[in-house]
Design an enzyme around this catalytic site. Structure first.
Site, PDB file in Angstrom:
ATOM      1  N   ARG A   9       0.843  -1.194   0.000  1.00  0.00           N
ATOM      2  CA  ARG A   9       0.000   0.000   0.000  1.00  0.00           C
ATOM      3  C   ARG A   9       0.882   1.249   0.000  1.00  0.00           C
ATOM      4  O   ARG A   9       1.969   1.262   0.574  1.00  0.00           O
ATOM      5  CB  ARG A   9      -0.903   0.003   1.237  1.00  0.00           C
ATOM      6  CG  ARG A   9      -1.925   1.138   1.240  1.00  0.00           C
ATOM      7  CD  ARG A   9      -2.691   1.177   2.549  1.00  0.00           C
ATOM      8  NE  ARG A   9      -3.629   2.294   2.589  1.00  0.00           N
ATOM      9  CZ  ARG A   9      -4.178   2.777   3.691  1.00  0.00           C
ATOM     10  NH1 ARG A   9      -3.875   2.234   4.868  1.00  0.00           N
ATOM     11  NH2 ARG A   9      -5.012   3.796   3.630  1.00  0.00           N
ATOM     12  N   HIS A  10       0.389   2.288  -0.624  1.00  0.00           N
ATOM     13  CA  HIS A  10       1.087   3.570  -0.669  1.00  0.00           C
ATOM     14  C   HIS A  10       1.292   4.159   0.733  1.00  0.00           C
ATOM     15  O   HIS A  10       0.667   3.733   1.706  1.00  0.00           O
ATOM     16  CB  HIS A  10       0.279   4.574  -1.504  1.00  0.00           C
ATOM     17  CG  HIS A  10      -1.110   4.787  -0.971  1.00  0.00           C
ATOM     18  ND1 HIS A  10      -1.384   5.602   0.110  1.00  0.00           N
ATOM     19  CD2 HIS A  10      -2.304   4.264  -1.361  1.00  0.00           C
ATOM     20  CE1 HIS A  10      -2.672   5.597   0.354  1.00  0.00           C
ATOM     21  NE2 HIS A  10      -3.263   4.774  -0.520  1.00  0.00           N
ATOM     22  N   ARG A  59      -0.605   8.984  -5.278  1.00  0.00           N
ATOM     23  CA  ARG A  59      -0.067   8.459  -4.025  1.00  0.00           C
ATOM     24  C   ARG A  59       0.672   7.135  -4.231  1.00  0.00           C
ATOM     25  O   ARG A  59       1.671   6.852  -3.564  1.00  0.00           O
ATOM     26  CB  ARG A  59      -1.178   8.314  -2.991  1.00  0.00           C
ATOM     27  CG  ARG A  59      -2.390   7.471  -3.408  1.00  0.00           C
ATOM     28  CD  ARG A  59      -3.530   7.708  -2.418  1.00  0.00           C
ATOM     29  NE  ARG A  59      -4.712   6.884  -2.633  1.00  0.00           N
ATOM     30  CZ  ARG A  59      -5.730   7.228  -3.409  1.00  0.00           C
ATOM     31  NH1 ARG A  59      -5.691   8.370  -4.099  1.00  0.00           N
ATOM     32  NH2 ARG A  59      -6.799   6.446  -3.506  1.00  0.00           N
ATOM     33  N   GLU A  83      -7.463   2.230  -6.688  1.00  0.00           N
ATOM     34  CA  GLU A  83      -8.293   1.896  -5.532  1.00  0.00           C
ATOM     35  C   GLU A  83      -9.759   1.759  -5.941  1.00  0.00           C
ATOM     36  O   GLU A  83     -10.164   2.183  -7.040  1.00  0.00           O
ATOM     37  CB  GLU A  83      -8.132   2.996  -4.464  1.00  0.00           C
ATOM     38  CG  GLU A  83      -8.941   2.795  -3.180  1.00  0.00           C
ATOM     39  CD  GLU A  83      -8.591   1.511  -2.431  1.00  0.00           C
ATOM     40  OE1 GLU A  83      -8.842   0.422  -3.005  1.00  0.00           O
ATOM     41  OE2 GLU A  83      -8.118   1.597  -1.294  1.00  0.00           O
ATOM     42  N   HIS A 153      -3.210   0.159  -3.396  1.00  0.00           N
ATOM     43  CA  HIS A 153      -4.101   0.740  -2.400  1.00  0.00           C
ATOM     44  C   HIS A 153      -4.680  -0.354  -1.509  1.00  0.00           C
ATOM     45  O   HIS A 153      -4.871  -1.489  -1.959  1.00  0.00           O
ATOM     46  CB  HIS A 153      -5.218   1.496  -3.104  1.00  0.00           C
ATOM     47  CG  HIS A 153      -4.716   2.439  -4.167  1.00  0.00           C
ATOM     48  ND1 HIS A 153      -4.426   3.750  -3.914  1.00  0.00           N
ATOM     49  CD2 HIS A 153      -4.421   2.230  -5.478  1.00  0.00           C
ATOM     50  CE1 HIS A 153      -3.980   4.330  -5.021  1.00  0.00           C
ATOM     51  NE2 HIS A 153      -3.981   3.424  -5.991  1.00  0.00           N
TER      52      HIS A 153
END
Length: 224
Positions: A9-10, A59, A83, A153
């Site tokens: 995940r970012h 992101r 996402e 995400h």
């Protein structure tokens, strides 16, 4: 020979920090998020990463860029890794969603086929993102030197992990929320053919479509 996949995940965004829902909104990393990405890059330097693929949202691209710079790799961008589209919930806080849609978040957490108003379900997201991995699996080159890293995400990674593992829809809720710059780790192996056990040891053009995925870990990383 097995293949290893990491899905990270970012880093934290300003929306994460203030408890607001992002979905397809193109938010930026916070200062903490950038620091998290740098810390993750240090950890991933020991993981034998050979290729990076990321979502096209800022992101994820920024996180992938920090990691790629540390590892000497240029990330490939793929919009299918975005996402979940949260429809009318995008930009709202959890409290605001609970006020305007009482009980809806509980349904959303427990039923992966349910979608926010004008948004996507987790099942929708899994079906959108899964072909990215299947296409990577058909190409032996990214896996030849090591591990493939997907930067994406939390919701999308959870949905994709469940889909790869072949979980039933009612099992999707077993995964807790994925923390910023933490990852899911899976291993793929050729499906076992009792009539030809030797052929089950290596991926080939004939057996890669039937790859079996195994779960190695969730929320892997350092710190909180």
């Amino acid at each position: 020979m097995s293949r290893r996949l990491l899905l990270i995940r970012h880093g934290q965004t300003t929306y994460n920090a203030t408890g607001r829902m992002q979905g397809h909104l193109d938010t930026e990393l916070s200062e903490l998020g950038l620091a998290q990405a740098k810390q993750a890059a240090g950890l991933l330097a020991e993981q034998g990463i050979s290729a990076i693929v990321c979502s096209d949202l800022s992101r994820a691209r920024a996180t992938a860029g920090v990691i790629g710079e540390r590892l000497g790799l240029e990330p490939t961008v793929d919009a299918r890794l975005r996402e979940t589209h949260l429809g009318k919930w995008q930009g709202m806080s959890s409290a605001e969603v609970d006020r305007d849609y009482p009980g809806a978040r509980a349904i959303w957490r427990h039923d992966p086929t349910w979608a926010p108003p004008e948004g996507e379900s987790r099942v929708d997201v899994a079906k959108r993102a899964r072909p990215v991995i299947d296409e990577l699996m058909r190409d032996p080159e990214p896996w030849a030197e090591g591990t493939v890293l997907v930067v994406g995400h939390g919701g999308a990674i959870a949905a994709l992990t469940c889909h790869l593992l072949g979980l039933r829809h009612e099992q999707y809720s077993i995964l807790s929320g994925l923390k910023n710059t933490h990852w899911s780790q899976l291993t793929a192996r050729p499906d076992f053919d009792p009539a030809n056990p030797q052929a089950s040891l290596e991926f080939t053009a004939d057996n890669v479509e039937g790859a079996k995925w195994y779960f190695d870990g969730w929320n892997m990383g350092a710190g909180n």
